[in-house]
Scaffold this active site. Sequence first.
Site, PDB file in Angstrom:
ATOM      1  N   HIS A   1     -23.533 -73.151 -49.964  1.00 42.23           N
ATOM      2  CA  HIS A   1     -22.270 -73.830 -49.630  1.00 42.23           C
ATOM      3  C   HIS A   1     -21.852 -73.444 -48.210  1.00 42.23           C
ATOM      4  CE1 HIS A   1     -18.433 -75.776 -50.317  1.00 42.23           C
ATOM      5  NE2 HIS A   1     -17.862 -74.731 -49.754  1.00 42.23           N
TER       6      HIS A   1
ATOM      7  N   ARG B   1     -23.873 -83.878 -56.220  1.00 43.38           N
ATOM      8  CA  ARG B   1     -23.332 -84.344 -57.495  1.00 43.38           C
ATOM      9  C   ARG B   1     -22.655 -83.184 -58.190  1.00 43.38           C
ATOM     10  NH1 ARG B   1     -22.077 -89.117 -58.397  1.00 43.38           N
ATOM     11  NH2 ARG B   1     -22.252 -89.040 -60.660  1.00 43.38           N
TER      12      ARG B   1
ATOM     13  N   THR C   1     -21.730 -72.076 -61.627  1.00 42.67           N
ATOM     14  CA  THR C   1     -21.045 -72.004 -62.926  1.00 42.67           C
ATOM     15  C   THR C   1     -20.265 -73.303 -63.112  1.00 42.67           C
ATOM     16  OG1 THR C   1     -19.187 -70.896 -61.877  1.00 42.67           O
ATOM     17  CG2 THR C   1     -20.839 -69.479 -62.913  1.00 42.67           C
TER      18      THR C   1
END
Length: 191
Positions: free
Chosen positions: A112, A94, A144
Amino acid sequence: MSGLKKVAVLISGRGSNMTALIEAAKADDYPAEIVLVISNKPEAKGLDVARSENIAAIAIDHTEFDSREAFEDALHKTLLEHDIEIIACAGFMRKLTATFTRKWEGAMINIHPSLLPKYKGLNTHQRALEAGDTEHGCTVHYVTAELDSGPIIMQAKVPVLKGDTPDDLAARILLEEHRIFPLSLAKVCGL
Ligand code: GRF
């Protein structure tokens, strides 16, 4: 007071990175404890894994909320109720708003599957293959407001081999994810 940082892991699926964090946190000298797992998908397999480890595991189904903000308010409230200090996003699919990321800035990390700043977003393995890259990898970074763009904590590289499919690359990189995510969390938690 145990002195261990209280960590919540956010997931959306099978949770193999979550499992790597849970296993690492069992070591006596690990500076964090995984006290909560939250999934935005109630069917996520990782929730069952967490429960089998006696870790509180909660589904907060984003489809049951009218807005992204309402979902994030529920998420934030649950994190506060469990006295969470650090959030680890482990395959949490999300996008988070700036309002939420600012609340947790410096205290939320993500894994990631690319060598950031290359290939932010989805389909990273396919994109690396199409670009003809000879190496690829994974990155742990602070979250961030801008997607996949926060300060990098750790990276690991793997070679791209002749004939690799996206699945081959994903499997090779996943092993590295399981190695550097626990190391990164320990670093963030003060090891
Ligand atoms: C991992 O490849 C992670 O990098 C990406 O989604 C995948 C999640 O896998 N964001 P798992 O749920 O941790 O097994």
